[in-house]
Motif scaffolding. Sequence first.
Motif, PDB file in Angstrom:
ATOM      1  N   GLU A 182     -18.576   3.112 -10.497  1.00  0.00           N
ATOM      2  CA  GLU A 182     -17.305   2.668 -11.076  1.00  0.00           C
ATOM      3  C   GLU A 182     -17.541   1.696 -12.236  1.00  0.00           C
ATOM      4  OE1 GLU A 182     -13.210   0.357  -9.704  1.00  0.00           O
ATOM      5  OE2 GLU A 182     -14.228   1.661  -8.268  1.00  0.00           O
ATOM      6  N   LYS A 183     -18.491   0.813 -12.080  1.00  0.00           N
ATOM      7  CA  LYS A 183     -18.835  -0.118 -13.160  1.00  0.00           C
ATOM      8  C   LYS A 183     -19.307   0.652 -14.389  1.00  0.00           C
ATOM      9  CE  LYS A 183     -21.940  -3.982 -14.236  1.00  0.00           C
ATOM     10  NZ  LYS A 183     -23.029  -4.866 -13.708  1.00  0.00           N
ATOM     11  N   SER A 184     -20.086   1.697 -14.173  1.00  0.00           N
ATOM     12  CA  SER A 184     -20.602   2.513 -15.266  1.00  0.00           C
ATOM     13  C   SER A 184     -19.476   3.225 -16.006  1.00  0.00           C
ATOM     14  CB  SER A 184     -21.611   3.524 -14.718  1.00  0.00           C
ATOM     15  OG  SER A 184     -22.115   4.342 -15.746  1.00  0.00           O
ATOM     16  N   VAL A 185     -18.532   3.788 -15.260  1.00  0.00           N
ATOM     17  CA  VAL A 185     -17.398   4.493 -15.866  1.00  0.00           C
ATOM     18  C   VAL A 185     -16.576   3.534 -16.730  1.00  0.00           C
ATOM     19  CG1 VAL A 185     -15.195   5.653 -15.389  1.00  0.00           C
ATOM     20  CG2 VAL A 185     -17.266   6.288 -14.116  1.00  0.00           C
ATOM     21  N   LYS A 186     -16.318   2.356 -16.221  1.00  0.00           N
ATOM     22  CA  LYS A 186     -15.545   1.370 -16.985  1.00  0.00           C
ATOM     23  C   LYS A 186     -16.293   0.946 -18.245  1.00  0.00           C
ATOM     24  CE  LYS A 186     -12.956  -0.525 -13.064  1.00  0.00           C
ATOM     25  NZ  LYS A 186     -12.760  -1.710 -12.181  1.00  0.00           N
ATOM     26  N   LYS A 187     -17.607   0.764 -18.137  1.00  0.00           N
ATOM     27  CA  LYS A 187     -18.423   0.404 -19.298  1.00  0.00           C
ATOM     28  C   LYS A 187     -18.360   1.488 -20.363  1.00  0.00           C
ATOM     29  CE  LYS A 187     -22.908  -0.456 -18.678  1.00  0.00           C
ATOM     30  NZ  LYS A 187     -24.361  -0.145 -18.581  1.00  0.00           N
ATOM     31  N   ALA A 188     -18.540   2.744 -19.936  1.00  0.00           N
ATOM     32  CA  ALA A 188     -18.537   3.870 -20.877  1.00  0.00           C
ATOM     33  C   ALA A 188     -17.190   3.992 -21.572  1.00  0.00           C
ATOM     34  CB  ALA A 188     -18.891   5.160 -20.150  1.00  0.00           C
ATOM     35  N   ALA A 189     -16.108   3.868 -20.822  1.00  0.00           N
ATOM     36  CA  ALA A 189     -14.764   3.984 -21.405  1.00  0.00           C
ATOM     37  C   ALA A 189     -14.512   2.879 -22.424  1.00  0.00           C
ATOM     38  CB  ALA A 189     -13.710   3.943 -20.302  1.00  0.00           C
ATOM     39  N   ALA A 190     -14.903   1.656 -22.091  1.00  0.00           N
ATOM     40  CA  ALA A 190     -14.694   0.528 -23.003  1.00  0.00           C
ATOM     41  C   ALA A 190     -15.532   0.686 -24.266  1.00  0.00           C
ATOM     42  CB  ALA A 190     -15.042  -0.785 -22.301  1.00  0.00           C
ATOM     43  N   PHE A 191     -16.761   1.202 -24.127  1.00  0.00           N
ATOM     44  CA  PHE A 191     -17.632   1.377 -25.287  1.00  0.00           C
ATOM     45  C   PHE A 191     -17.082   2.460 -26.217  1.00  0.00           C
ATOM     46  CE2 PHE A 191     -21.343   2.919 -27.617  1.00  0.00           C
ATOM     47  CZ  PHE A 191     -21.885   1.709 -28.067  1.00  0.00           C
ATOM     48  N   VAL A 192     -16.640   3.577 -25.640  1.00  0.00           N
ATOM     49  CA  VAL A 192     -16.068   4.649 -26.455  1.00  0.00           C
ATOM     50  C   VAL A 192     -14.840   4.143 -27.207  1.00  0.00           C
ATOM     51  CG1 VAL A 192     -14.903   6.887 -26.383  1.00  0.00           C
ATOM     52  CG2 VAL A 192     -16.980   6.530 -25.042  1.00  0.00           C
ATOM     53  N   LYS A 193     -13.979   3.396 -26.530  1.00  0.00           N
ATOM     54  CA  LYS A 193     -12.783   2.844 -27.177  1.00  0.00           C
ATOM     55  C   LYS A 193     -13.157   1.953 -28.360  1.00  0.00           C
ATOM     56  CE  LYS A 193      -8.715  -0.072 -26.466  1.00  0.00           C
ATOM     57  NZ  LYS A 193      -7.888  -0.849 -25.493  1.00  0.00           N
ATOM     58  N   LYS A 194     -14.127   1.084 -28.158  1.00  0.00           N
ATOM     59  CA  LYS A 194     -14.567   0.187 -29.219  1.00  0.00           C
ATOM     60  C   LYS A 194     -15.067   0.979 -30.430  1.00  0.00           C
ATOM     61  CE  LYS A 194     -16.987  -3.209 -27.727  1.00  0.00           C
ATOM     62  NZ  LYS A 194     -18.116  -4.001 -27.184  1.00  0.00           N
ATOM     63  N   CYS A 195     -15.799   2.038 -30.171  1.00  0.00           N
ATOM     64  CA  CYS A 195     -16.344   2.863 -31.255  1.00  0.00           C
ATOM     65  C   CYS A 195     -15.243   3.630 -31.991  1.00  0.00           C
ATOM     66  CB  CYS A 195     -17.380   3.841 -30.704  1.00  0.00           C
ATOM     67  SG  CYS A 195     -18.874   3.060 -30.076  1.00  0.00           S
ATOM     68  N   ILE A 196     -14.229   4.092 -31.254  1.00  0.00           N
ATOM     69  CA  ILE A 196     -13.108   4.792 -31.887  1.00  0.00           C
ATOM     70  C   ILE A 196     -12.350   3.842 -32.815  1.00  0.00           C
ATOM     71  CG2 ILE A 196     -10.855   5.867 -31.459  1.00  0.00           C
ATOM     72  CD1 ILE A 196     -12.035   7.072 -28.902  1.00  0.00           C
ATOM     73  N   LYS A 225     -30.631   4.320 -13.507  1.00  0.00           N
ATOM     74  CA  LYS A 225     -30.937   2.897 -13.329  1.00  0.00           C
ATOM     75  C   LYS A 225     -30.293   2.315 -12.079  1.00  0.00           C
ATOM     76  CE  LYS A 225     -30.562   0.458 -17.199  1.00  0.00           C
ATOM     77  NZ  LYS A 225     -29.972   0.038 -18.497  1.00  0.00           N
ATOM     78  N   GLY A 226     -29.494   3.137 -11.389  1.00  0.00           N
ATOM     79  CA  GLY A 226     -28.882   2.685 -10.139  1.00  0.00           C
ATOM     80  C   GLY A 226     -27.675   1.794 -10.321  1.00  0.00           C
ATOM     81  N   VAL A 227     -27.020   1.856 -11.488  1.00  0.00           N
ATOM     82  CA  VAL A 227     -25.828   1.043 -11.738  1.00  0.00           C
ATOM     83  C   VAL A 227     -24.661   1.588 -10.920  1.00  0.00           C
ATOM     84  CG1 VAL A 227     -24.171   0.309 -13.521  1.00  0.00           C
ATOM     85  CG2 VAL A 227     -26.617   0.429 -14.050  1.00  0.00           C
ATOM     86  N   ASP A 228     -23.837   0.700 -10.387  1.00  0.00           N
ATOM     87  CA  ASP A 228     -22.655   1.103  -9.634  1.00  0.00           C
ATOM     88  C   ASP A 228     -21.810   2.081 -10.460  1.00  0.00           C
ATOM     89  OD1 ASP A 228     -20.567   0.530  -7.388  1.00  0.00           O
ATOM     90  OD2 ASP A 228     -19.479   0.196  -9.274  1.00  0.00           O
TER      91      ASP A 228
END
Length: 274
Positions: A236-250, A231-234
């Motif tokens: 670094e922004k993508s990495v931060k999003k993924a990390a935050a989502f995984v944390k929330k799920c844990i 989708k062409g997302v930046d």
Amino acid sequence: MEKQKKIAVIQDLSGYGRCSLTVALPVISAMKVQCCPVITSVFSNHTGYPLYFFDDYTDKMPAYIEKWKELGLTFDGIYTGFLGSAKQIRIVGDFIRDFKRPDTKVIIDPVMGDNGKAYITYTPELCARMRELAAEADLLTPNVTELCILTDSPYGTGRFTGEQYEEMAGKLAAMGPEKIVITGIRQGGFIANGIYQKGRPFRLCRIKSAGQCRCGTGDLFASIIAADAVKGVDFEKSVKKAAAFVKKCIIRSRELEIPLTDGVCFEEFLGRLK
């Protein structure tokens, strides 16, 4: 009108335990990207359980893929996860060469080991084959163990300086990938992800640790990265999003007392992914 993106996802299907395709398919779909599976094998549940059914699809993969070639199908992304044999790696390499267009993003999660050790299936030959496949990637998502295996670096204590992570990521990038995220770097009470992009400064992005490691979190992280990549997302922004989502799920999985082998209850938050 903007067209919907498509990713060919080459992974195994585990019916229970939330990993590989049972993570990739719903997560990528929730992010409004079409997920097109190529199944490498079928498990009743992942191998973290004491018993499981297993059916190897290696010999079926070429005929399956051939129909896609005959139909002239195209993909905006190709995303690979765990591969169980040298033959599967060769098939995936052929798939990339047959289906990659100039604008196709190749995302490889080199699932090879953890905690300083390669998985028992990963022989020296298989590790060498994975290095060859990694060279075909636009984006790589190794953990620290896999970073060391791919760059033939000693793991030692598994703790490195930012400069050492950058140096190892640079060795990987010299093979071909433009972008690399080193996942699961433990720093006291924090988890960091090392972000390497050719021509940009190396970055370590930290997030407070949410607890014990769970099965499938790497698949969840990489699936978000893959969908964002097409989708062409930046990056670094993508990495931060993924990390935050995984944390929330844990955190939510801990609240619901879900066993570690059952992965993370990402279903609770799927509607928030985009």
